[in-house]
Design a protein around this motif. Structure first.
Motif, PDB file in Angstrom:
ATOM      1  N   LEU A   1      47.923   5.679  -8.731  1.00 28.86           N
ATOM      2  CA  LEU A   1      47.113   5.337 -10.003  1.00 28.86           C
ATOM      3  C   LEU A   1      48.147   4.463 -10.794  1.00 28.86           C
TER       4      LEU A   1
ATOM      5  N   CYS B   1      43.003  13.360  -5.978  1.00 33.24           N
ATOM      6  CA  CYS B   1      42.543  12.189  -6.794  1.00 33.24           C
ATOM      7  C   CYS B   1      42.506  12.551  -8.221  1.00 33.24           C
ATOM      8  N   GLU B   2      41.465  13.867  -8.318  1.00 33.92           N
ATOM      9  CA  GLU B   2      41.324  14.341  -9.740  1.00 33.92           C
ATOM     10  C   GLU B   2      42.507  14.740 -10.308  1.00 33.92           C
TER      11      GLU B   2
ATOM     12  N   ASN C   1      44.279  11.777 -11.712  1.00 35.07           N
ATOM     13  CA  ASN C   1      43.465  11.493 -12.612  1.00 35.07           C
ATOM     14  C   ASN C   1      43.993  12.329 -14.028  1.00 35.07           C
TER      15      ASN C   1
ATOM     16  N   CYS D   1      47.510  11.379 -15.123  1.00 29.12           N
ATOM     17  CA  CYS D   1      47.540  10.043 -15.713  1.00 29.12           C
ATOM     18  C   CYS D   1      46.800   9.803 -17.172  1.00 29.12           C
ATOM     19  N   GLY D   2      45.714  10.736 -17.187  1.00 27.56           N
ATOM     20  CA  GLY D   2      45.054  10.876 -18.311  1.00 27.56           C
ATOM     21  C   GLY D   2      46.002  11.241 -19.349  1.00 27.56           C
TER      22      GLY D   2
ATOM     23  N   ASN E   1      47.954   8.576 -20.384  1.00 32.75           N
ATOM     24  CA  ASN E   1      47.328   7.488 -21.143  1.00 32.75           C
ATOM     25  C   ASN E   1      47.103   8.099 -22.553  1.00 32.75           C
TER      26      ASN E   1
ATOM     27  N   LEU F   1      43.164   2.924 -17.096  1.00 33.27           N
ATOM     28  CA  LEU F   1      43.432   3.805 -16.065  1.00 33.27           C
ATOM     29  C   LEU F   1      42.766   3.176 -14.850  1.00 33.27           C
ATOM     30  N   SER F   2      43.568   3.221 -13.832  1.00 33.33           N
ATOM     31  CA  SER F   2      42.862   2.907 -12.653  1.00 33.33           C
ATOM     32  C   SER F   2      42.053   3.842 -11.874  1.00 33.33           C
ATOM     33  N   THR F   3      41.373   3.466 -10.803  1.00 35.33           N
ATOM     34  CA  THR F   3      40.714   4.459  -9.847  1.00 35.33           C
ATOM     35  C   THR F   3      41.869   4.835  -8.995  1.00 35.33           C
ATOM     36  N   PRO F   4      41.926   6.094  -8.441  1.00 33.53           N
ATOM     37  CA  PRO F   4      43.128   6.651  -7.665  1.00 33.53           C
ATOM     38  C   PRO F   4      42.786   6.016  -6.243  1.00 33.53           C
TER      39      PRO F   4
END
Length: 138
Positions: free
Chosen positions: A50, A96-97, A100, A103-104, A107, A119-122
């Motif tokens: 990500l 992936c969640e 997210n 990285c959230g 962020n 924030l990108s998509t994984p």
């Protein structure tokens, strides 16, 4: 641009906190640490990649994991599912969640200092692509 060791330590701490919140909140003895790259003894076979970006920087994160029965069972247990229902795509979606959520956390922390963060998509990549990923930004 090179990051100072203090900045790297701060980002590592934010990512570790994201992992703690998403994966280890009920397991206080879980070991969470940053690694430069998985070594030859690592069981990692894949990574969820990500990025967090602003106008002036990009941070790329890679959550290394093994795509095997043991890891699927462990992830299933963390999210309250039976291990038999954690095959293929549901497993990758769960990893992936988790990425997210981690990285959230970064962020949100960085959002206190920088505007317009994205924030990108994984993306799930084979671990063998890590040497190429390491070339980004050099």
């Amino acid at each position: 641009m090179t990051l100072s060791q203090r900045a790297r330590d701060s980002l590592d701490g934010m990512m570790a906190e994201g992992l703690r919140q998403s994966m280890a909140q009920h397991h206080p003895g879980a070991q969470i640490r940053a690694v430069a790259a998985p070594g030859p003894e690592s069981a990692a076979t894949h990574m969820a990649v990500l990025s967090i970006a602003s106008y002036s920087f990009r941070i790329i994160t890679a959550l290394h994991f093994a795509h095997d029965a043991r890891t699927r069972a462990w992830i299933a247990d963390r999210i309250g599912l039976d291990g038999s229902g954690m095959g293929g795509q549901p497993f990758l979606d769960a990893v992936c969640e988790i990425g997210n959520m981690c990285c959230g956390t970064l962020n949100r922390e960085l959002g206190a200092f920088y505007d317009c963060l994205g924030l990108s998509t994984p993306q799930v990549l084979d671990i063998r692509s890590l040497p190429h990923l390491a070339q980004i930004g050099t």
